[in-house]
Design an enzyme around this catalytic site. Structure first.
Site, PDB file in Angstrom:
ATOM      1  N   ASP A 177      -3.940  76.674 -17.951  1.00  0.00           N
ATOM      2  CA  ASP A 177      -4.444  75.760 -16.911  1.00  0.00           C
ATOM      3  C   ASP A 177      -4.865  76.699 -16.074  1.00  0.00           C
ATOM      4  O   ASP A 177      -4.071  77.237 -15.223  1.00  0.00           O
ATOM      5  CB  ASP A 177      -3.322  74.808 -16.618  1.00  0.00           C
ATOM      6  CG  ASP A 177      -3.641  73.625 -15.579  1.00  0.00           C
ATOM      7  OD1 ASP A 177      -4.305  74.093 -14.674  1.00  0.00           O
ATOM      8  OD2 ASP A 177      -3.499  72.542 -15.995  1.00  0.00           O
ATOM      9  N   HIS A 178      -6.207  76.659 -15.801  1.00  0.00           N
ATOM     10  CA  HIS A 178      -6.821  77.637 -15.004  1.00  0.00           C
ATOM     11  C   HIS A 178      -6.285  77.480 -13.372  1.00  0.00           C
ATOM     12  O   HIS A 178      -6.491  78.437 -12.460  1.00  0.00           O
ATOM     13  CB  HIS A 178      -8.149  77.816 -14.806  1.00  0.00           C
ATOM     14  CG  HIS A 178      -9.059  76.882 -14.489  1.00  0.00           C
ATOM     15  ND1 HIS A 178      -9.572  75.523 -14.861  1.00  0.00           N
ATOM     16  CD2 HIS A 178      -9.722  76.938 -13.012  1.00  0.00           C
ATOM     17  CE1 HIS A 178     -10.083  74.940 -13.928  1.00  0.00           C
ATOM     18  NE2 HIS A 178     -10.417  75.528 -12.874  1.00  0.00           N
ATOM     19  N   LYS A 182      -4.910  80.220  -9.593  1.00  0.00           N
ATOM     20  CA  LYS A 182      -5.538  80.316  -8.434  1.00  0.00           C
ATOM     21  C   LYS A 182      -4.482  80.712  -7.610  1.00  0.00           C
ATOM     22  O   LYS A 182      -3.303  80.323  -7.554  1.00  0.00           O
ATOM     23  CB  LYS A 182      -6.131  78.888  -8.065  1.00  0.00           C
ATOM     24  CG  LYS A 182      -7.399  78.126  -8.739  1.00  0.00           C
ATOM     25  CD  LYS A 182      -7.575  76.798  -8.166  1.00  0.00           C
ATOM     26  CE  LYS A 182      -8.621  76.207  -8.952  1.00  0.00           C
ATOM     27  NZ  LYS A 182     -10.021  76.616  -8.968  1.00  0.00           N
ATOM     28  N   GLU A 216     -14.655  66.696  -6.141  1.00  0.00           N
ATOM     29  CA  GLU A 216     -15.818  67.526  -6.705  1.00  0.00           C
ATOM     30  C   GLU A 216     -17.174  66.852  -6.373  1.00  0.00           C
ATOM     31  O   GLU A 216     -17.397  65.701  -6.556  1.00  0.00           O
ATOM     32  CB  GLU A 216     -15.753  67.696  -8.164  1.00  0.00           C
ATOM     33  CG  GLU A 216     -14.608  68.347  -8.669  1.00  0.00           C
ATOM     34  CD  GLU A 216     -14.762  68.721 -10.185  1.00  0.00           C
ATOM     35  OE1 GLU A 216     -15.215  69.834 -10.335  1.00  0.00           O
ATOM     36  OE2 GLU A 216     -14.311  67.940 -10.972  1.00  0.00           O
ATOM     37  N   ASP A 235      -9.363  64.769 -17.848  1.00  0.00           N
ATOM     38  CA  ASP A 235     -10.001  65.900 -17.466  1.00  0.00           C
ATOM     39  C   ASP A 235      -9.282  66.749 -16.471  1.00  0.00           C
ATOM     40  O   ASP A 235      -9.335  67.949 -16.491  1.00  0.00           O
ATOM     41  CB  ASP A 235     -11.584  65.659 -17.065  1.00  0.00           C
ATOM     42  CG  ASP A 235     -12.247  66.855 -16.903  1.00  0.00           C
ATOM     43  OD1 ASP A 235     -12.249  67.763 -17.770  1.00  0.00           O
ATOM     44  OD2 ASP A 235     -12.987  66.852 -15.642  1.00  0.00           O
ATOM     45  N   HIS A 240      -4.270  69.800 -14.207  1.00  0.00           N
ATOM     46  CA  HIS A 240      -4.261  70.557 -13.119  1.00  0.00           C
ATOM     47  C   HIS A 240      -3.754  69.728 -12.087  1.00  0.00           C
ATOM     48  O   HIS A 240      -2.761  70.344 -11.349  1.00  0.00           O
ATOM     49  CB  HIS A 240      -5.831  70.499 -12.601  1.00  0.00           C
ATOM     50  CG  HIS A 240      -6.635  71.222 -13.555  1.00  0.00           C
ATOM     51  ND1 HIS A 240      -6.614  72.228 -14.522  1.00  0.00           N
ATOM     52  CD2 HIS A 240      -8.007  70.743 -13.879  1.00  0.00           C
ATOM     53  CE1 HIS A 240      -7.431  72.478 -15.217  1.00  0.00           C
ATOM     54  NE2 HIS A 240      -8.424  71.667 -14.878  1.00  0.00           N
ATOM     55  N   LYS A 326     -15.358  62.827  -9.417  1.00  0.00           N
ATOM     56  CA  LYS A 326     -16.740  63.614  -9.527  1.00  0.00           C
ATOM     57  C   LYS A 326     -17.809  63.050  -8.685  1.00  0.00           C
ATOM     58  O   LYS A 326     -17.763  61.887  -8.408  1.00  0.00           O
ATOM     59  CB  LYS A 326     -17.233  63.898 -10.878  1.00  0.00           C
ATOM     60  CG  LYS A 326     -16.059  64.510 -11.840  1.00  0.00           C
ATOM     61  CD  LYS A 326     -17.101  65.495 -12.870  1.00  0.00           C
ATOM     62  CE  LYS A 326     -16.198  66.234 -13.628  1.00  0.00           C
ATOM     63  NZ  LYS A 326     -15.746  67.598 -13.166  1.00  0.00           N
TER      64      LYS A 326
HETATM   65  C1  BG6 Z   1     -12.016  71.885 -15.394  1.00  0.00           C
HETATM   66  C2  BG6 Z   1     -12.701  70.440 -15.786  1.00  0.00           C
HETATM   67  O1  BG6 Z   1     -10.697  71.706 -16.396  1.00  0.00           O
HETATM   68  O2  BG6 Z   1     -11.826  71.843 -14.125  1.00  0.00           O
HETATM   69  C3  BG6 Z   1     -13.834  70.177 -14.985  1.00  0.00           C
HETATM   70  O3  BG6 Z   1     -12.932  70.115 -17.244  1.00  0.00           O
HETATM   71  C4  BG6 Z   1     -13.629  70.374 -13.572  1.00  0.00           C
HETATM   72  O4  BG6 Z   1     -14.501  68.928 -15.095  1.00  0.00           O
HETATM   73  C5  BG6 Z   1     -13.153  72.014 -13.284  1.00  0.00           C
HETATM   74  O5  BG6 Z   1     -15.023  70.629 -12.947  1.00  0.00           O
HETATM   75  C6  BG6 Z   1     -12.877  72.110 -11.952  1.00  0.00           C
HETATM   76  O6  BG6 Z   1     -12.380  73.336 -11.582  1.00  0.00           O
HETATM   77  P1  BG6 Z   1     -12.378  74.125 -10.327  1.00  0.00           P
HETATM   78  O7  BG6 Z   1     -11.695  75.550 -10.463  1.00  0.00           O
HETATM   79  O8  BG6 Z   1     -13.713  74.311 -10.074  1.00  0.00           O
HETATM   80  O9  BG6 Z   1     -11.919  73.288  -9.194  1.00  0.00           O
END
Ligand code: BG6
Length: 481
Positions: A177-178, A182, A216, A235, A240, A326
């Site tokens: 989970d990126h 962060k 976003e 998503d 997240h 979004k």
């Molecule tokens: C991703 C989603 O996991 O995270 C995207 O699939 C989203 O839709 C993105 O834009 C947002 O990541 P960050 O790091 O730009 O906030």
């Protein structure tokens, strides 16, 4: 004999590899953080030579991570990049991959398999890795990194875990989970548990409500096909946002290791009360249905707001408001913790004047930092007050460009075998159990109605009414919504 290290990327000709993985790996290489013997092997269908592959990745780093590109160093790094042509669904191509890897590596070699493909292929890749003997650990380890989305509901997530676990054990599985990579998300735990002043008031006695906002400005763009099947809850929320929430709400782990941290996250996720449909807002930006790949009558939400309760001693009665969408007015992720208002106001304020509650804001991105809002007497007034901000900005304290991309830390942790910042199967399951019924409820009961919002705004009016109904409002550093 010490093992060397190989990273194999499936989906090597795709976007993620180009935009995120290779820039992160190159940046780590620049900093001398990658094992010096590392080899990176891309696997995909295109008929690239090693040289074509290197050139394509070079352009990617230049384009997407210009600040880390260094042409002198790239040459050395490129020597560590290799390409293996193959089809994800063809078992014999995995046999060929094994032969290729064995030729390339000085035995024994650890291997990190990174699945940067469409999720449709996860099961197949794992099966083929197993069948080709690529998963067996003898003198060296095998780990697998899996991107989100992990399943599209609880059943598919459990089925995927079962499928993967026929080949890899849970300890070998790293679900990314990126957001957890962060710096600002990691810092939530440091802010809470490396300091003493906030933790004593981090509970229902002092906190009125907690808000997590992830907006976003981008719309669904070329991902519309995927997005229309997914929607904002799958998503952004299932992963997240619930992860950020778990970090904010969890009890202090006794130590900073993968088991202890993830056990606490699971506990708090388990204490979250099922969410009532009346505590949700769903919306879609106008024009979304015209995007290529979107059904003309699509009901897929591109924005949602939820109210969530945590039934435990710390949080009983404290609502958590979550929102994300979004095509909004800006990109902004922050966590706002609103404290109770003073129980009694002794000042003679003008009738129109209300004291603002104290608000602690953890800015996840951009302008990463922490703000604390409090009331101050306006100089030279008798009793007038104004809210002011005490501010910490990473850029001031640590310098510009100090924050690494989230993928750097996560890749490095996976190589080092530290799974603290990766999601365990039980976390994934709990998160789906919260999100699934909302999606199903929306689809079957069509309630609340799908609201519409103009692209470039801060979202639907219904989201503001949602908080106003509770006598509250969305908080934000700098006061945009
Ligand atoms: C991703 C989603 O996991 O995270 C995207 O699939 C989203 O839709 C993105 O834009 C947002 O990541 P960050 O790091 O730009 O906030």
């Amino acid at each position: 004999m010490k093992a060397t290290n190989t990273i194999v990327i499936f989906g090597a000709s795709g976007d993620l590899t180009q935009r995120k993985l290779i820039p992160a790996l190159f940046s780590l290489y620049r900093k001398g953080r990658l094992p010096s013997d590392v080899r990176i092997v891309g696997f995909a269908r295109r008929p690239y030579t090693h040289e074509d592959f290197r050139n394509q990745l070079r352009e990617g780093v230049k384009q997407f991570a210009a600040n880390v590109f260094d042409s002198a160093l790239w040459g050395n790094f490129a020597n560590r990049l290799w390409y293996a042509k193959g089809d994800l669904g063809t078992p014999s191509d995995f046999e060929n991959l094994r032969i290729f890897l064995e030729k390339l590596e000085d035995e024994p070699a650890n291997r990190l398999y990174y699945l940067a493909t469409s999720p449709d292929f996860y099961g197949t890749i794992v099966k083929n890795l197993g069948a080709a003997g690529l998963a067996s650990e003898e003198e060296s380890w095998r780990r697998i990194v899996i991107e989100k989305p992990f399943g599209h509901d609880v059943e598919s997530a459990l089925a995927l875990t079962d499928e993967i676990q026929t080949v890899f054990e849970e300890r070998q599985i790293y679900r990314i989970d990126h957001y957890l990579g962060k710096e600002t998300a990691q810092n939530i735990l440091f802010f809470r548990f490396a300091n003493t002043i906030f933790e004593p008031i981090w509970n229902r006695n002092y906190i009125d409500n907690v808000q997590i906002t992830v907006t976003e400005s981008v719309d669904v763009g070329h991902r519309a096909g995927y997005y229309d099947q997914s929607g904002v809850l799958r998503d952004m929320f299932q992963n997240h946002i619930l992860q950020l929430l778990a970090l904010v709400a969890m009890e202090p782990p006794a130590s900073f290791n993968a088991d202890a941290v993830r056990n606490e996250k699971v506990k708090v996720l388990s204490a979250m009360r099922p969410i009532d449909l009346k505590d949700t807002v769903r919306a879609q930006y106008k024009g979304y249905r015209k995007a290529e790949g979107v059904a003309p009558d699509s009901q897929t939400p591109t924005y949602a707001a939820l109210k969530l309760n945590i039934d435990n001693w710390r949080w009983k009665g404290v609502p958590f408001y979550l929102r994300s969408g979004k095509a909004l007015a800006g990109k902004n992720s922050e966590i706002n913790i609103e404290f109770h208002s003073p129980p009694h106001v002794m000042f003679n304020l003008a009738p129109s004047k209300k004291l603002m509650p104290n608000i602690l804001s953890l800015k996840i991105q951009p302008d990463e930092g922490i703000h604390l809002k409090f009331e101050t007497k306006v100089p030279d007034s008798l009793q007038d007050t104004r809210s002011v901000d005490m501010e910490f900005h990473y850029s001031n304290s640590f310098g510009d460009k100090i924050l690494p991309d989230a993928y750097e830390r996560l890749i490095l942790d996976a190589i080092n075998g530290d799974a603290s910042l990766f999601t365990r199967s039980d976390e994934i399951e709990k998160a789906w159990r919260l999100i699934d019924p909302i999606i199903r409820g929306w689809e079957t009961q069509n309630t609340p109605a799908l609201a519409m919002y103009e692209p470039g705004t801060w979202g639907p009016i219904e989201a503001d009414q949602f908080l106003a109904h509770d006598g509250r409002m969305w908080r934000s550093v700098g006061d945009h919504h």
